[in-house]
Scaffold this motif. Structure first.
Motif, PDB file in Angstrom:
ATOM      1  N   SER A  12      42.409 -92.157  14.632  1.00 54.13           N
ATOM      2  CA  SER A  12      43.245 -92.677  13.554  1.00 54.13           C
ATOM      3  C   SER A  12      42.529 -93.797  12.821  1.00 54.13           C
ATOM      4  O   SER A  12      42.128 -94.794  13.431  1.00 54.13           O
ATOM      5  CB  SER A  12      44.556 -93.208  14.130  1.00 54.13           C
ATOM      6  OG  SER A  12      45.289 -93.902  13.165  1.00 54.13           O
ATOM      7  N   ARG A  13      42.344 -93.625  11.536  1.00 49.29           N
ATOM      8  CA  ARG A  13      41.754 -94.657  10.687  1.00 49.29           C
ATOM      9  C   ARG A  13      40.439 -95.187  11.257  1.00 49.29           C
ATOM     10  O   ARG A  13      40.269 -96.383  11.483  1.00 49.29           O
ATOM     11  CB  ARG A  13      42.731 -95.785  10.441  1.00 49.29           C
ATOM     12  CG  ARG A  13      43.956 -95.339   9.667  1.00 49.29           C
ATOM     13  CD  ARG A  13      44.828 -96.483   9.257  1.00 49.29           C
ATOM     14  NE  ARG A  13      45.950 -95.982   8.479  1.00 49.29           N
ATOM     15  CZ  ARG A  13      46.964 -96.726   8.103  1.00 49.29           C
ATOM     16  NH1 ARG A  13      47.023 -97.991   8.430  1.00 49.29           N
ATOM     17  NH2 ARG A  13      47.928 -96.198   7.395  1.00 49.29           N
ATOM     18  N   SER A  14      39.564 -94.286  11.556  1.00 48.58           N
ATOM     19  CA  SER A  14      38.200 -94.594  12.024  1.00 48.58           C
ATOM     20  C   SER A  14      38.152 -95.246  13.398  1.00 48.58           C
ATOM     21  O   SER A  14      37.212 -95.970  13.714  1.00 48.58           O
ATOM     22  CB  SER A  14      37.471 -95.487  11.021  1.00 48.58           C
ATOM     23  OG  SER A  14      37.417 -94.871   9.761  1.00 48.58           O
ATOM     24  N   ARG A  15      39.155 -95.029  14.202  1.00 50.18           N
ATOM     25  CA  ARG A  15      39.116 -95.554  15.572  1.00 50.18           C
ATOM     26  C   ARG A  15      39.880 -94.626  16.505  1.00 50.18           C
ATOM     27  O   ARG A  15      40.772 -93.891  16.093  1.00 50.18           O
ATOM     28  CB  ARG A  15      39.639 -96.986  15.657  1.00 50.18           C
ATOM     29  CG  ARG A  15      41.066 -97.162  15.220  1.00 50.18           C
ATOM     30  CD  ARG A  15      41.465 -98.624  15.296  1.00 50.18           C
ATOM     31  NE  ARG A  15      42.761 -98.801  14.672  1.00 50.18           N
ATOM     32  CZ  ARG A  15      43.357 -99.948  14.520  1.00 50.18           C
ATOM     33  NH1 ARG A  15      42.771-101.052  14.947  1.00 50.18           N
ATOM     34  NH2 ARG A  15      44.524-100.036  13.965  1.00 50.18           N
ATOM     35  N   VAL A  16      39.514 -94.698  17.773  1.00 48.87           N
ATOM     36  CA  VAL A  16      40.182 -93.911  18.800  1.00 48.87           C
ATOM     37  C   VAL A  16      41.323 -94.764  19.356  1.00 48.87           C
ATOM     38  O   VAL A  16      41.119 -95.901  19.772  1.00 48.87           O
ATOM     39  CB  VAL A  16      39.191 -93.511  19.917  1.00 48.87           C
ATOM     40  CG1 VAL A  16      39.923 -92.785  21.033  1.00 48.87           C
ATOM     41  CG2 VAL A  16      38.069 -92.668  19.341  1.00 48.87           C
ATOM     42  N   VAL A  17      42.527 -94.182  19.346  1.00 53.30           N
ATOM     43  CA  VAL A  17      43.727 -94.911  19.751  1.00 53.30           C
ATOM     44  C   VAL A  17      44.349 -94.217  20.956  1.00 53.30           C
ATOM     45  O   VAL A  17      44.701 -93.037  20.874  1.00 53.30           O
ATOM     46  CB  VAL A  17      44.740 -94.942  18.579  1.00 53.30           C
ATOM     47  CG1 VAL A  17      46.029 -95.619  18.986  1.00 53.30           C
ATOM     48  CG2 VAL A  17      44.140 -95.609  17.357  1.00 53.30           C
ATOM     49  N   PRO A  18      44.502 -94.933  22.089  1.00 51.24           N
ATOM     50  CA  PRO A  18      45.210 -94.336  23.226  1.00 51.24           C
ATOM     51  C   PRO A  18      46.694 -94.199  22.890  1.00 51.24           C
ATOM     52  O   PRO A  18      47.264 -95.033  22.187  1.00 51.24           O
ATOM     53  CB  PRO A  18      44.995 -95.338  24.365  1.00 51.24           C
ATOM     54  CG  PRO A  18      44.665 -96.624  23.699  1.00 51.24           C
ATOM     55  CD  PRO A  18      44.032 -96.292  22.380  1.00 51.24           C
ATOM     56  N   VAL A  19      47.313 -93.127  23.387  1.00 52.94           N
ATOM     57  CA  VAL A  19      48.729 -92.867  23.102  1.00 52.94           C
ATOM     58  C   VAL A  19      49.505 -92.889  24.416  1.00 52.94           C
ATOM     59  O   VAL A  19      49.169 -92.172  25.361  1.00 52.94           O
ATOM     60  CB  VAL A  19      48.912 -91.510  22.386  1.00 52.94           C
ATOM     61  CG1 VAL A  19      50.383 -91.221  22.152  1.00 52.94           C
ATOM     62  CG2 VAL A  19      48.130 -91.489  21.076  1.00 52.94           C
TER      63      VAL A  19
END
Length: 191
Positions: free
Chosen positions: A103-110
């Motif tokens: 998301s938006r040039s970054r990896v986001v943990p969910v």
């Protein structure tokens, strides 16, 4: 023919008394222009004060649903909301971490609130949205079944929630999540 009740006698003596009272307060034509400005300025200030709105203190949140329950996060901590398509699993991750999403040039943990809070729920296909929050420059997502939108909560109606990663509870059972606690390692170990 006019209604008899609508007719009233005019109290000329009372009107003259009120006019004399006003003159005795210094509101007649003999006032200096400076005194007149002072009186009119004072009146204007009093009228302005009477029209001031009293705005109640509110907490603006983004509300969503997970496991049949309604949750929210303070709007200032919401970065954006996105579809859960593209969610990749993370082998070896704790059960409450569904995976990660780009998301938006970054990896986001969910995170999966159902696992963290012991809620009932369906499978992955039920979680169609991800609410991405930002705490101190660190972002993570919270999986949601449905995002309801922005809502303003009167602070006077908020009560203390049960123990856990919660800030407040509303009378209609909307739980405001404490995003900082939610993303802390200690919370993750409890889940």
């Amino acid at each position: 023919m006019p209604n008899e009740d609508a007719r009233q006698e005019i109290d000329y003596a009372g009107l003259k008394r009120r006019l004399d009272d006003a003159r005795s307060l210094g509101l007649d034509e003999a006032l200096s222009s400076e005194k007149r400005r002072e009186v009119l300025s004072a009146r204007a200030k009093m009228l302005a004060k009477s029209r001031d709105e009293i705005r109640p203190s509110v907490l603006t949140v983004l509300t969503f649903q997970v496991g049949g329950e309604r949750y929210s996060v303070p709007i200032e901590q919401v970065d954006h909301v996105m579809e859960s398509r593209g969610l990749c699993s993370l082998p070896g991750a704790p059960r409450h971490v569904l995976g990660a999403i780009f998301s938006r040039s970054r990896v986001v943990p969910v995170l999966d609130l159902r696992q963290m809070l012991g809620l009932e729920g369906g499978g992955m296909s039920d979680l169609g949205k991800v609410v991405v929050v930002d705490v101190g420059g660190e972002a993570f997502g919270v999986a949601a079944e449905q995002v309801d939108g922005r809502q303003e909560l009167l602070r006077t109606t908020l009560s203390q929630p049960p123990p856990g990663p919660f800030l407040f509870l509303t009378p209609d059972r909307l739980t405001v999540l404490d995003v900082e606690k939610l993303g802390s390692p200690a919370t993750a170990r409890r889940g």
